[in-house]
Write a protein that holds these residues in place. Structure first.
Motif, PDB file in Angstrom:
ATOM      1  N   UNK A 137       1.209  -2.526  12.739  1.00 20.59           N
ATOM      2  CA  UNK A 137       1.627  -2.499  11.342  1.00 20.59           C
ATOM      3  C   UNK A 137       2.637  -1.391  11.059  1.00 20.59           C
ATOM      4  N   UNK A 138       2.685  -0.383  11.910  1.00 18.86           N
ATOM      5  CA  UNK A 138       3.569   0.742  11.645  1.00 18.86           C
ATOM      6  C   UNK A 138       5.045   0.364  11.748  1.00 18.86           C
ATOM      7  N   UNK A 139       5.331  -0.778  12.338  1.00 16.68           N
ATOM      8  CA  UNK A 139       6.720  -1.239  12.410  1.00 16.68           C
ATOM      9  C   UNK A 139       7.244  -1.660  11.041  1.00 16.68           C
ATOM     10  N   UNK A 140       6.368  -1.777  10.046  1.00 18.67           N
ATOM     11  CA  UNK A 140       6.756  -2.325   8.745  1.00 18.67           C
ATOM     12  C   UNK A 140       6.782  -1.265   7.647  1.00 18.67           C
ATOM     13  N   UNK A 141       6.669  -0.009   8.013  1.00 24.31           N
ATOM     14  CA  UNK A 141       6.614   1.071   7.039  1.00 24.31           C
ATOM     15  C   UNK A 141       7.984   1.280   6.388  1.00 24.31           C
ATOM     16  N   UNK A 182       9.404 -10.714   7.654  1.00 25.26           N
ATOM     17  CA  UNK A 182       8.371 -10.337   8.611  1.00 25.26           C
ATOM     18  C   UNK A 182       7.018 -10.072   7.957  1.00 25.26           C
ATOM     19  N   UNK A 183       6.998  -9.879   6.626  1.00 22.37           N
ATOM     20  CA  UNK A 183       5.724  -9.619   5.954  1.00 22.37           C
ATOM     21  C   UNK A 183       4.782 -10.803   6.142  1.00 22.37           C
ATOM     22  N   UNK A 198       4.132  -2.898   3.210  1.00 23.03           N
ATOM     23  CA  UNK A 198       3.969  -4.195   2.550  1.00 23.03           C
ATOM     24  C   UNK A 198       2.760  -4.941   3.110  1.00 23.03           C
ATOM     25  N   UNK A 199       1.969  -5.541   2.222  1.00 21.81           N
ATOM     26  CA  UNK A 199       0.786  -6.284   2.668  1.00 21.81           C
ATOM     27  C   UNK A 199       0.722  -7.690   2.096  1.00 21.81           C
ATOM     28  N   UNK A 200       1.565  -8.001   1.126  1.00 20.13           N
ATOM     29  CA  UNK A 200       1.452  -9.298   0.462  1.00 20.13           C
ATOM     30  C   UNK A 200       2.802  -9.654  -0.143  1.00 20.13           C
ATOM     31  N   UNK A 221       0.858  -1.182   0.000  1.00 18.51           N
ATOM     32  CA  UNK A 221       0.000   0.000   0.000  1.00 18.51           C
ATOM     33  C   UNK A 221       0.895   1.233   0.000  1.00 18.51           C
ATOM     34  N   UNK A 222       0.629   2.192  -0.893  1.00  9.95           N
ATOM     35  CA  UNK A 222       1.441   3.419  -0.897  1.00  9.95           C
ATOM     36  C   UNK A 222       0.576   4.654  -0.654  1.00  9.95           C
ATOM     37  N   UNK A 223       1.258   5.773  -0.478  1.00  8.66           N
ATOM     38  CA  UNK A 223       0.586   7.061  -0.244  1.00  8.66           C
ATOM     39  C   UNK A 223      -0.360   7.019   0.947  1.00  8.66           C
ATOM     40  N   UNK A 224      -0.036   6.206   1.955  1.00  8.32           N
ATOM     41  CA  UNK A 224      -0.899   6.193   3.129  1.00  8.32           C
ATOM     42  C   UNK A 224      -0.815   7.546   3.829  1.00  8.32           C
ATOM     43  N   UNK A 225      -1.943   8.041   4.295  1.00  9.66           N
ATOM     44  CA  UNK A 225      -2.054   9.396   4.800  1.00  9.66           C
ATOM     45  C   UNK A 225      -1.490   9.506   6.218  1.00  9.66           C
ATOM     46  N   UNK A 226      -1.009  10.677   6.587  1.00 13.43           N
ATOM     47  CA  UNK A 226      -0.411  10.848   7.909  1.00 13.43           C
ATOM     48  C   UNK A 226      -1.248  11.759   8.818  1.00 13.43           C
ATOM     49  N   UNK A 227      -2.547  11.867   8.538  1.00 11.67           N
ATOM     50  CA  UNK A 227      -3.382  12.797   9.319  1.00 11.67           C
ATOM     51  C   UNK A 227      -4.305  12.099  10.313  1.00 11.67           C
TER      52      UNK A 227
END
Length: 827
Positions: free
Chosen positions: A179-183, A420-421, A195-197, A160-166
């Motif tokens: 999940x934030x450990x995998x950014x 880890x994914x 990563x999701x898959x 997943x890309x362009x995830x928002x930071x608001x």
């Protein structure tokens, strides 16, 4: 519910949930050193193209593009990067290990006092090299080899890309904070991603040119979060294949011009920028950029050997503003190696896709890495491989989750992040709220909502309206895969307020085998139908049909319909089916069943038939997404042939008529790059015997504003019938070939499409001895013609056609001109 829907729902879950994610730029735990940046002229601030950028003391490097941008990645540690360019002072900067970083440069010009020089026009030095590459393409094109085989390792990752930071504190995500450990951040685009898959596979690939045969046997696969082996067919090579030695490449859509196409000089500018040894081979480096905007081209550079003129390595990136949907960026990197003294073969492939509606919205990265090993040229294909029915075979027990197996065999070790994914995806699926989210997403994606052993839907049929029933209410469903992966049962009930009649239906499908497909389907319906409707049309109990109808529909009839079909696929692309169909059709005041004589009028209560239909379908090399019960065709580049032979059985279950029908159709999509692609459908048939008009060929009309390529869009229902006929449909998609060249239109990325459809037939008067034809039903002795000019890709999903009816303009209640709309999702 079919099994591949599970994968689609998982991906759609992330699309819907993750606009609520936040990623802070300092939360990066990458295991790869990633650098991107921009290089400018220090004096005027202009970007510098073709600047050499390398990790110090390594062969890992690249050049800047025409915007002065570059990106580099490495798993090894180098402490700095060096940039150099003729006429400028060399610079270097420190690189931090295992981090993403942006490093920009401003290069200062080197000033030299030179004597006067005279520049004379001469040929671009890259052009003779390009001509030699083209002259030797056949020798190095793997598709021109007589035969070969190899082993390959594939790794595919989806992020997943362009995830928002608001909206990090959203309650929706409070159970998913881990999940934030995998950014991470992409060196190519600079976008943060999650990563999701991830999936890996080992397979054996075989190719034979004459007769053309290719087989891939997937021996082992590992897929995060999915236990369906049928999905593994898409982790191999044959569903993800680009060959730079062909003139045109397919990047989800055909028509991309290869940088080494025979006519490359028409589309690209080439620059000779360097020469050096790669191994013990002296090579030239050539950069290429598009000549024009929005054409399906690439930008990048390649290294070519100076004696064999084989490509040694190439990096190509999709040109900016290409008229293609959803693919925001695409990068391909290939490395080749000599397998004989003068022949080079692909060694490593890396593909990167950036899927986004726009550059700023939530989207996906797709990454694919392939290693080619144990390459054997001119090796005879084993007989047991030749006999395999399918192009792609997934071995039984191919799913191997034992990590020791993969650690021993991977040609490139996974980073700790990649390992880890697998754990992350499994952890997410263990969170209780995930199941609820997945079901809700699945309801919108698959039109059904899962409740234990059952699925309720499709929801778009729950309410509709028409002139016969008034408001129609429908409730239906089917069993889910939790009930069985062999048997699926379906049922529905409906009620019309105006006619005060209940309708219903039930049936099942039983799968004897999924590949090759063998199935038995039985269905019974007591419900209204629109006779003379194309198989592609929206059904009458669809809410969208009610909204888009252009004429009040009084032509619906009540039908009791029992159908059972046995389908057998013999090998990939070739199948037969045998269908028994009992049907009882009731008349209405608008569609009467009567025979009028001089003295009397006879009214019929119904028309009852029993018939057997044999179907032969041939679509060479057709590929499918296979599920537990259904499958979706991914198409084929060959014509699709359908033959139907039908026999009406008199006195079987009170059937009233004996007749025979034959129908033959041929459909084909033909790429005509760079002018888009051409589609045609030829359909012909004949009815033998004497039958009432509902059993004739009622030509497919369309009384909605929805475009239907399998119907005559300007023809009404029950307007034409034949007992012998032939029709032709032709459609050409220019894919923006003309509009891309108009500056003001170019930004809209609209695409041109033209189509025409014709029909001619015959109708014997003998059929009127059984039953009168209704008023307004005609034969089509003279050609019926309609044509259209349209624009597609409006807001990326709409196609609008202006359509003209060109014949039979004296008929009542017709449209001579009209607009038709189609919603479509195309690249």
């Amino acid at each position: 519910m079919i099994e591949f829907e599970s994968m689609k729902k998982k991906l759609l879950f992330w699309i819907i949930i993750f606009p609520f994610l936040i990623i802070q730029s300092n939360q990066l735990f990458a295991q790869v050193t990633k650098v991107r940046g921009k290089i400018l002229d220090a004096e005027n601030g202009e970007p510098l193209p073709f600047v050499n950028v390398t990790f110090k003391n390594s062969s890992i490097g690249t050049i800047t593009n025409t915007d002065g941008e570059y990106f580099l990645e490495t798993r090894n540690y180098y402490d700095s990067i060096i940039v150099s360019f003729v006429g400028y002072k060399k610079q270097s900067q420190i690189v931090h290990k295992n981090r993403f970083q942006e490093i920009n440069f401003s290069l200062e010009p080197n000033v030299f006092a030179l004597d006067e020089i005279v520049v004379k026009p001469t040929e671009n030095p890259a052009h003779p090299i390009l001509r030699n590459i083209i002259a030797n393409k056949k020798k190095h094109n793997p598709r021109k080899f007589e035969s070969y085989n190899y082993k390959l390792y594939n790794k595919v990752e989806i992020d997943i890309n362009n995830v928002d930071d608001k909206l990090r504190e959203s309650k929706l995500l409070k159970n998913f904070q881990f999940i934030f450990d995998y950014v991470d951040t992409s060196a190519i685009t600079g976008k943060s991603y999650l990563p999701i898959f991830i999936t890996e596979s080992f397979s054996d690939y075989y190719f034979n040119r004459n007769p053309k045969t290719e087989r891939e046997i997937i021996n082992a696969t590992k897929i995060s979060g999915i236990e369906n082996a049928s999905i593994s067919q898409f982790t191999g090579k044959m569903y993800q294949n680009i060959n730079i030695y062909e003139n045109f490449e397919t990047v989800f859509e055909p028509g991309f011009v290869s940088p080494i196409a025979d006519f490359g000089l028409t589309y690209y500018k080439y620059y000779l920028i360097d020469s050096a040894y790669i191994g013990d081979k002296w090579c030239y480096q050539i950069s290429f950029i598009p000549k024009r905007k929005q054409e399906r081209t690439f930008r990048g550079d390649f290294w070519v050997n100076d004696t064999t003129f084989a490509i040694v390595k190439i990096q190509m990136r999709m040109a900016k503003n290409v008229n293609i949907n959803y693919i925001n960026d695409f990068v391909a990197e290939y490395e080749f190696e000599p397998v004989q003294d003068s022949l080079w073969f692909l060694k490593k492939e890396k593909l990167f896709f950036d899927f986004n509606l726009t550059d700023k919205t939530l989207g996906f990265f797709g990454k694919k890495t392939t290693n080619y090993m144990n390459i054997m040229l001119n090796a005879e294909m084993p007989e047991e491989v030749t006999k395999i029915n399918d192009n792609v075979i997934v071995k039984e027990n191919a799913i191997i989750n034992n990590e020791d197996y993969w650690e021993e065999r991977r040609p490139i070790k996974l980073t700790p992040k990649e390992k880890d994914i697998y754990n992350m995806v499994d952890s997410i699926q263990q969170v209780p709220i995930y199941t609820t989210y997945e079901k809700l997403v699945g309801m919108f994606a698959m039109y059904h909502y899962e409740v234990g052993l059952f699925e309720i839907g499709p929801y778009y049929k729950m309410f509709s309206f028409n002139e016969i029933e008034g408001n129609r209410f429908r409730f239906g469903g089917r069993t889910s895969n939790n009930f069985s992966t062999k048997l699926m049962i379906n049922a529905h009930a409906a009620y019309g307020e105006k006619d005060n009649r209940f309708k219903y239906g039930t049936g099942f499908i039983y799968m004897f085998n999924k590949n090759p497909r063998t199935s038995l389907e039985v269905q019974y319906k007591h419900d209204i139908q629109q006779l003379g409707q194309s198989p592609n049309a929206l059904t009458e109990d669809n809410i969208f049909t009610s909204i888009l109808r252009r004429n009040p529909n009084y032509k619906l009839t009540m039908v009791n319909d029992f159908r059972t079909t046995l389908e057998k696929e013999w090998f990939q692309g070739f199948s037969n089916s045998l269908t028994f169909n009992y049907k009882s059709i009731e008349p209405t005041q608008y569609i009467p069943f009567q025979k009028t004589s001089i003295t009397d009028t006879i009214f019929y209560n119904d028309i009852t038939t029993s018939e057997v239909t044999f179907n032969l379908r041939f679509a060479k090399n057709e590929k499918f997404i296979r599920g537990e019960f259904e499958r979706t065709s991914l198409g084929t580049d060959k014509p699709v042939l359908n033959l139907y032979l039908t026999a009406g059985l008199k006195n079987v279950f009170e059937s009233q008529y004996e007749y025979y029908k034959i129908n033959l159709s041929l459909a084909h999509k033909v790429p005509i790059s760079p002018f888009g692609y051409f589609k045609y459908i030829i359909d012909a048939g004949q009815v033998f015997g004497t039958v009432p008009y509902p059993l004739l060929k009622l030509h497919e009309g369309n009384e909605t504003y929805a475009f239907d390529r399998y119907a005559f869009n300007m023809m009404n229902y029950y307007e034409f019938a034949s007992d012998r006929y032939v029709s032709l449909y032709a459609e050409h998609h220019f894919q923006g070939f003309f509009l891309n060249k108009i500056p003001l239109m170019r930004k809209l990325k609209w695409r041109e499409v033209v189509s025409a459809k014709g029909l001619i037939g015959d109708l014997s008067n003998k059929h009127e001895t059984i039953m009168d034809f209704p008023e307004g039903l005609y034969q089509v002795n003279d050609p019926y013609l309609e044509a259209s000019v349209g624009i597609e890709n409006i807001f990326k999903i709409f196609r609008v056609d202006a359509m003209w009816r060109l014949s039979y303009l004296d008929h009542d209640n017709i449209e001579k001109f009209g607009l038709r709309v189609l919603v479509q999702f195309v690249f």
